[in-house]
Write a protein that holds these residues in place. Sequence first.
Motif, PDB file in Angstrom:
ATOM      1  N   VAL A  89      37.519   9.754  -2.517  1.00 25.40           N
ATOM      2  CA  VAL A  89      37.488  11.219  -2.499  1.00 25.40           C
ATOM      3  C   VAL A  89      37.492  11.765  -3.923  1.00 25.40           C
ATOM      4  N   LEU A  90      38.307  11.166  -4.778  1.00 26.36           N
ATOM      5  CA  LEU A  90      38.357  11.605  -6.173  1.00 26.36           C
ATOM      6  C   LEU A  90      37.018  11.364  -6.871  1.00 26.36           C
ATOM      7  N   ILE A  91      36.361  10.252  -6.520  1.00 19.47           N
ATOM      8  CA  ILE A  91      35.041   9.965  -7.100  1.00 19.47           C
ATOM      9  C   ILE A  91      34.040  11.034  -6.684  1.00 19.47           C
ATOM     10  N   ALA A  92      34.091  11.440  -5.416  1.00 21.53           N
ATOM     11  CA  ALA A  92      33.179  12.475  -4.925  1.00 21.53           C
ATOM     12  C   ALA A  92      33.410  13.800  -5.651  1.00 21.53           C
ATOM     13  N   PHE A  93      34.666  14.158  -5.837  1.00 19.84           N
ATOM     14  CA  PHE A  93      34.960  15.393  -6.555  1.00 19.84           C
ATOM     15  C   PHE A  93      34.552  15.287  -8.020  1.00 19.84           C
ATOM     16  N   GLY A  94      34.735  14.092  -8.604  1.00 19.50           N
ATOM     17  CA  GLY A  94      34.298  13.895  -9.978  1.00 19.50           C
ATOM     18  C   GLY A  94      32.808  14.127 -10.123  1.00 19.50           C
ATOM     19  N   PHE A  95      32.042  13.630  -9.170  1.00 20.83           N
ATOM     20  CA  PHE A  95      30.596  13.852  -9.178  1.00 20.83           C
ATOM     21  C   PHE A  95      30.285  15.342  -9.084  1.00 20.83           C
ATOM     22  N   GLY A  96      31.028  16.056  -8.241  1.00 19.29           N
ATOM     23  CA  GLY A  96      30.809  17.498  -8.095  1.00 19.29           C
ATOM     24  C   GLY A  96      31.093  18.255  -9.368  1.00 19.29           C
ATOM     25  N   VAL A  97      32.142  17.844 -10.083  1.00 25.21           N
ATOM     26  CA  VAL A  97      32.457  18.480 -11.366  1.00 25.21           C
ATOM     27  C   VAL A  97      31.297  18.289 -12.341  1.00 25.21           C
ATOM     28  N   GLY A  98      30.753  17.075 -12.390  1.00 22.57           N
ATOM     29  CA  GLY A  98      29.675  16.793 -13.326  1.00 22.57           C
ATOM     30  C   GLY A  98      28.393  17.537 -13.011  1.00 22.57           C
ATOM     31  N   ILE A  99      28.002  17.565 -11.751  1.00 24.21           N
ATOM     32  CA  ILE A  99      26.702  18.147 -11.405  1.00 24.21           C
ATOM     33  C   ILE A  99      26.705  19.666 -11.549  1.00 24.21           C
ATOM     34  N   THR A 100      27.892  20.285 -11.478  1.00 26.67           N
ATOM     35  CA  THR A 100      27.954  21.744 -11.625  1.00 26.67           C
ATOM     36  C   THR A 100      28.300  22.177 -13.052  1.00 26.67           C
ATOM     37  N   GLU A 101      28.538  21.222 -13.938  1.00 24.32           N
ATOM     38  CA  GLU A 101      28.877  21.582 -15.320  1.00 24.32           C
ATOM     39  C   GLU A 101      27.717  22.350 -15.955  1.00 24.32           C
ATOM     40  N   PRO A 102      27.954  23.576 -16.431  1.00 22.41           N
ATOM     41  CA  PRO A 102      26.855  24.380 -16.985  1.00 22.41           C
ATOM     42  C   PRO A 102      26.286  23.754 -18.257  1.00 22.41           C
ATOM     43  N   MET A 103      24.963  23.615 -18.309  1.00 19.20           N
ATOM     44  CA  MET A 103      24.296  22.951 -19.433  1.00 19.20           C
ATOM     45  C   MET A 103      24.050  23.929 -20.581  1.00 19.20           C
TER      46      MET A 103
END
Length: 390
Positions: A89-103
């Motif tokens: 679950v933490l891995i899934a949330f980690g992925f979500g944090v990364g993909i939404t990080e504003p570029m």
Amino acid sequence: MLTSLLGRLPVAMIGLAMLFYVQDATGSFASAGLVSAAALVGVAIGSVAQGRIMDRVGPTLPLLVTATLFALVVTASVLAVESGAPTPVLIAFGFGVGITEPMIGAASRAMWTRLVPAGPVRDAALAYEAISMEVFFILGPALSGVLIAAPWAGTGVVAGAACMVVGAFGFALTPTIRRVRPAPNAARGGLLGALASPGLRTVALAAMGFGVTIGFVEVAVPAAATATGNAPAGGLLLGLWSISSVAFGVFYGVRPWPRPMSLRLPALLAGFSVLVALLAIPTSLISLGIVLLVAGMLVTPQATAHSAAIELVAPQSSATEAFGWVITAVTLGLAFGQSVSGQLVEHVGVWAAYVAACVVGLLFAVVVYLRRSTVQDAADQAEDRVPALT
């Protein structure tokens, strides 16, 4: 520039802060490395998608949307860690944090191609972008290492996310950025987009090798500090190699060597990999810090070379997306390096992570060298276009 600085400050902080936070909560560097790697994979995917969208609709709306989503996902991630959620679950949330990080970094770099003409002024602006990022790589790990000692281990994650969200909103809403319109001939062809350029693929491989090497070190150094009973020193040690990186990067930028970009990319990566192998020698944190200062000298020169190479190998109408592909390559490399390094640190030893970083980095350097003609061909074509434009 000021809002961009605020938004990019945590760029090297979010992943490490999450690594420290999850390690504190779970007691496992292996689990923490996987969560941090998942965040980097998310950044890798999000950077290209956001870059392509910005090239087509402008940066303001995408940055506002992603910054809002990023704030929500970080909040959910913290709640998951605090509730003792399992590692998947933490891995899934980690992925979500990364993909939404504003570029913000990609949008900031592309801004200079619109504000200043090609030539020495633009070269100076791109060098500023690379060097300022290295300043963030000094402050980010250092802040993460210091904040892990705060009463609550998640302080670094929340502080970094807050800076990024405020900076993204401020940057997106400045008049300069709001006036940006999509390029009339923005590339729209195929899934690969700007990556269809053979030269850009070579630059991306160089960037990936760079990321892999750093990823190994970013887990091994905090692990070495933790093993001595001084966990906060890990972030400070990582900040050391960025100090020498900035100092030498300014000197190197005046007279880069090798001059041909096709040779500069593999040479810098190979030299950096060899210096990283020296990290396996130190037996104390002081000697480790000294070697990190030496190894850091070739960090900024590589980042500057990647940025300058984009000018040669990618069309200007896809500048944001092209830089997004470089970010993707670096972050995928970081994700691989961090995840493998976590396993090596936990099951073999810290020294194994440094040796593996050197070997993998050299392998990437060989591949980039074998593909050097793709960069050289693009450079020759760029030179041929100059007389026609003038």
